[in-house]
Design a protein around this motif. Structure first.
Motif, PDB file in Angstrom:
ATOM      1  N   VAL A  17      16.057 -11.076 106.474  1.00 45.11           N
ATOM      2  CA  VAL A  17      17.119 -10.684 107.406  1.00 45.11           C
ATOM      3  C   VAL A  17      17.836 -11.955 107.869  1.00 45.11           C
ATOM      4  O   VAL A  17      17.222 -13.019 107.982  1.00 45.11           O
ATOM      5  N   TRP A  18      19.133 -11.826 108.138  1.00 42.80           N
ATOM      6  CA  TRP A  18      19.960 -12.979 108.507  1.00 42.80           C
ATOM      7  C   TRP A  18      19.854 -13.262 110.008  1.00 42.80           C
ATOM      8  O   TRP A  18      20.099 -12.372 110.833  1.00 42.80           O
ATOM      9  N   LEU A  19      19.434 -14.495 110.334  1.00 40.97           N
ATOM     10  CA  LEU A  19      19.338 -14.913 111.729  1.00 40.97           C
ATOM     11  C   LEU A  19      20.276 -16.083 111.990  1.00 40.97           C
ATOM     12  O   LEU A  19      20.653 -16.813 111.070  1.00 40.97           O
ATOM     13  N   VAL A  20      20.619 -16.254 113.257  1.00 46.04           N
ATOM     14  CA  VAL A  20      21.462 -17.383 113.677  1.00 46.04           C
ATOM     15  C   VAL A  20      20.837 -18.008 114.917  1.00 46.04           C
ATOM     16  O   VAL A  20      19.868 -17.486 115.465  1.00 46.04           O
ATOM     17  N   ARG A  21      21.392 -19.149 115.336  1.00 44.07           N
ATOM     18  CA  ARG A  21      20.941 -19.771 116.583  1.00 44.07           C
ATOM     19  C   ARG A  21      22.039 -19.637 117.626  1.00 44.07           C
ATOM     20  O   ARG A  21      23.208 -19.891 117.347  1.00 44.07           O
ATOM     21  N   ARG A  22      21.663 -19.224 118.828  1.00 39.74           N
ATOM     22  CA  ARG A  22      22.657 -19.014 119.875  1.00 39.74           C
ATOM     23  C   ARG A  22      23.165 -20.359 120.412  1.00 39.74           C
ATOM     24  O   ARG A  22      22.491 -21.390 120.271  1.00 39.74           O
TER      25      ARG A  22
ATOM     26  N   GLY B  58      20.249 -21.701 122.878  1.00 35.52           N
ATOM     27  CA  GLY B  58      19.493 -22.468 121.905  1.00 35.52           C
ATOM     28  C   GLY B  58      18.453 -21.669 121.144  1.00 35.52           C
ATOM     29  O   GLY B  58      17.766 -22.231 120.281  1.00 35.52           O
ATOM     30  N   MET B  59      18.331 -20.364 121.442  1.00 36.38           N
ATOM     31  CA  MET B  59      17.276 -19.577 120.825  1.00 36.38           C
ATOM     32  C   MET B  59      17.752 -18.888 119.548  1.00 36.38           C
ATOM     33  O   MET B  59      18.938 -18.597 119.374  1.00 36.38           O
ATOM     34  N   ALA B  60      16.795 -18.612 118.646  1.00 40.45           N
ATOM     35  CA  ALA B  60      17.087 -17.826 117.455  1.00 40.45           C
ATOM     36  C   ALA B  60      17.466 -16.408 117.871  1.00 40.45           C
ATOM     37  O   ALA B  60      17.004 -15.898 118.891  1.00 40.45           O
TER      38      ALA B  60
ATOM     39  N   GLY C 246      10.611 -17.457 116.160  1.00 35.25           N
ATOM     40  CA  GLY C 246      10.860 -17.883 117.537  1.00 35.25           C
ATOM     41  C   GLY C 246      11.924 -17.065 118.231  1.00 35.25           C
ATOM     42  O   GLY C 246      12.719 -17.591 118.999  1.00 35.25           O
ATOM     43  N   LEU C 247      11.934 -15.764 117.948  1.00 33.42           N
ATOM     44  CA  LEU C 247      12.921 -14.893 118.603  1.00 33.42           C
ATOM     45  C   LEU C 247      12.521 -14.615 120.046  1.00 33.42           C
ATOM     46  O   LEU C 247      11.357 -14.331 120.323  1.00 33.42           O
ATOM     47  N   PRO C 248      13.465 -14.665 120.977  1.00 31.34           N
ATOM     48  CA  PRO C 248      13.178 -14.187 122.330  1.00 31.34           C
ATOM     49  C   PRO C 248      12.914 -12.683 122.287  1.00 31.34           C
ATOM     50  O   PRO C 248      13.242 -12.009 121.307  1.00 31.34           O
ATOM     51  N   THR C 249      12.308 -12.175 123.347  1.00 31.39           N
ATOM     52  CA  THR C 249      11.812 -10.800 123.320  1.00 31.39           C
ATOM     53  C   THR C 249      12.897  -9.780 123.011  1.00 31.39           C
ATOM     54  O   THR C 249      12.655  -8.817 122.279  1.00 31.39           O
ATOM     55  N   LEU C 250      14.079  -9.958 123.562  1.00 32.61           N
ATOM     56  CA  LEU C 250      15.173  -9.030 123.281  1.00 32.61           C
ATOM     57  C   LEU C 250      15.332  -8.805 121.782  1.00 32.61           C
ATOM     58  O   LEU C 250      15.357  -7.671 121.307  1.00 32.61           O
TER      59      LEU C 250
ATOM     60  N   LYS D 160      12.081  -7.385 119.800  1.00 33.18           N
ATOM     61  CA  LYS D 160      11.900  -5.932 119.916  1.00 33.18           C
ATOM     62  C   LYS D 160      13.036  -5.172 119.243  1.00 33.18           C
ATOM     63  O   LYS D 160      12.824  -4.083 118.689  1.00 33.18           O
ATOM     64  N   ALA D 161      14.239  -5.743 119.289  1.00 34.21           N
ATOM     65  CA  ALA D 161      15.365  -5.091 118.615  1.00 34.21           C
ATOM     66  C   ALA D 161      15.115  -5.045 117.109  1.00 34.21           C
ATOM     67  O   ALA D 161      15.390  -4.029 116.450  1.00 34.21           O
ATOM     68  N   ALA D 162      14.606  -6.137 116.549  1.00 40.27           N
ATOM     69  CA  ALA D 162      14.311  -6.164 115.115  1.00 40.27           C
ATOM     70  C   ALA D 162      13.216  -5.156 114.781  1.00 40.27           C
ATOM     71  O   ALA D 162      13.287  -4.461 113.754  1.00 40.27           O
ATOM     72  N   GLU D 163      12.220  -5.045 115.652  1.00 48.16           N
ATOM     73  CA  GLU D 163      11.171  -4.058 115.433  1.00 48.16           C
ATOM     74  C   GLU D 163      11.753  -2.644 115.437  1.00 48.16           C
ATOM     75  O   GLU D 163      11.362  -1.791 114.638  1.00 48.16           O
ATOM     76  N   ALA D 164      12.715  -2.402 116.338  1.00 45.69           N
ATOM     77  CA  ALA D 164      13.352  -1.082 116.413  1.00 45.69           C
ATOM     78  C   ALA D 164      14.151  -0.801 115.141  1.00 45.69           C
ATOM     79  O   ALA D 164      14.153   0.329 114.636  1.00 45.69           O
ATOM     80  N   ALA D 165      14.822  -1.820 114.624  1.00 47.14           N
ATOM     81  CA  ALA D 165      15.598  -1.632 113.397  1.00 47.14           C
ATOM     82  C   ALA D 165      14.677  -1.328 112.222  1.00 47.14           C
ATOM     83  O   ALA D 165      14.957  -0.428 111.417  1.00 47.14           O
TER      84      ALA D 165
END
Length: 328
Positions: free
Chosen positions: A234-239, A247-249, A305-309, A312-317
């Motif tokens: 899955v495609w991730l970015v850094r904020r 600064g988080m993934a 290193g994803l923050p909880t938001l 959990k969103a990825a888990e929901a997807a």
DNA sequence: TAGGCGTGGAC
DNA sequence: TGTCCAAGCCT
């Protein structure tokens, strides 16, 4: 308040204190500082395993200062208030540069992430200075013992009560009492070593001290997160470095809005922040957007290193992909 | 100085 | 479910 009450509290603490991992580190500036920063607005239960993990990976402030920023942010993921992690890195590097932690409250206060409370706590606990750390526990216990409704009156009262030469122990004794007995709701006055000395207990209304803070309304917002798959990745970015989750993934997506987006979402994940709640609409996309990012293996999502938001969103997807009919 | 800034557990 | 709250800091 006489010295007898302070002595009773110190005795109670010596006999009943919980065995917290950083308590063994008293007078170690690195461990004291690390634990105090982690404990800012964060519970002991949450911090304990994270503190141990940080110490394993980075046993000294020099080791922490030498670590890549993304690795530290990754270990902090899920702890919240990510500006703390950014300040932690800046502070470690400043301390490593100067060779050691400064030993006084006023010099500690100049380091990034050390405010009035933490500078006083490190000075008192690690360096034996007669500084007066006032956190929410100290504030509550002192307000009740002295019968002070106004929070602004607490620090002066606290300064009269802390016993000279014992400020570090006394602060920890107050915090331990505040966490276990002198709780915000339903304080256990029947088990409190200070009950006979407590003005609020004598009045019979301990919960009325200190006066409650005024609460604000929490607005609701919406966001879109693009769910971009390539095989088992899955495609991730850094904020961006500053601001919310700085600064988080994360999953990629546009700026959040007040209005519900007109999209066909795979799943909608609801998340509560301190100052607003969010519906994050997960929308499948074919190709990564322009800009930097990386393909993260789904199997290694926990290592991203994803923050909880976003975790959990990825888990929901992923759950919605497995069970499309439940996603409605 | 008041608001931005996370998260999870207790109730 | 929602609300409160936690070893606060920064601007």
């Amino acid at each position: 308040m006489d010295a007898t009450a302070a002595a009773k509290l110190l005795d109670h603490y010596a006999a009943n204190a919980r065995d917290l991992p950083w308590r063994l580190a008293t007078r170690d500036p690195y461990r004291t500082w690390l634990s105090e920063v982690m404990l800012q607005q964060t519970t002991v239960a949450t911090v304990t395993p994270r503190f141990r993990r940080f110490l394993e990976r980075w046993p000294t402030v020099q080791a922490l200062a030498a670590a890549p920023e993304e690795e530290i942010l990754g270990e902090w993921a899920g702890l919240g208030y990510y500006a703390r992690a950014r300040n932690l890195i800046a502070c470690a590097r400043a301390v490593a540069e100067r060779g050691r932690f400064p030993a006084t409250e006023s010099e500690l206060r100049k380091l990034p992430g050390l405010g009035a409370y933490t500078a006083a706590a490190v000075a008192a606990i690690a360096f034996g200075e007669d500084a007066v750390p006032v956190d929410t526990n100290v504030e509550r216990v002192v307000a009740r013992v002295f019968g002070l409704a106004k929070r602004a009156d607490v620090p002066a009262a606290a300064r009269t009560w802390f016993p000279a030469g014992r400020h570090g122990d006394f602060a920890q004794a107050l915090m331990d009492l505040g966490a276990s007995i002198c709780r915000p709701k339903r304080p256990a006055c029947d088990r409190c070593p200070l009950a006979a000395d407590c003005r609020a207990a004598a009045l019979g209304t301990p919960e009325a001290f200190p006066a409650p803070k005024v609460k604000k309304e929490r607005p609701h917002r919406h966001g879109v997160a693009w769910w971009i798959r390539r095989g088992d990745e899955v495609w991730l970015v850094r904020r961006p470095a500053e601001g919310l989750l700085g600064g988080m993934a994360s999953l990629p997506g546009p700026e959040w809005t007040d209005d519900r987006p007109q999209v066909n979402a795979l799943a909608i994940h609801r998340h509560g922040f301190t100052h607003f709640s969010l519906d994050l609409h997960l929308v499948p996309q074919g190709d990564p957007p322009a800009g930097e990012g990386w393909w993260q293996p789904i199997a290694d999502l926990a290592a991203a290193g994803l923050p909880t938001l976003y975790r959990k969103a990825a888990e929901a997807a992923l759950a919605a992909e497995r069970e499309p009919k439940l996603a409605a």
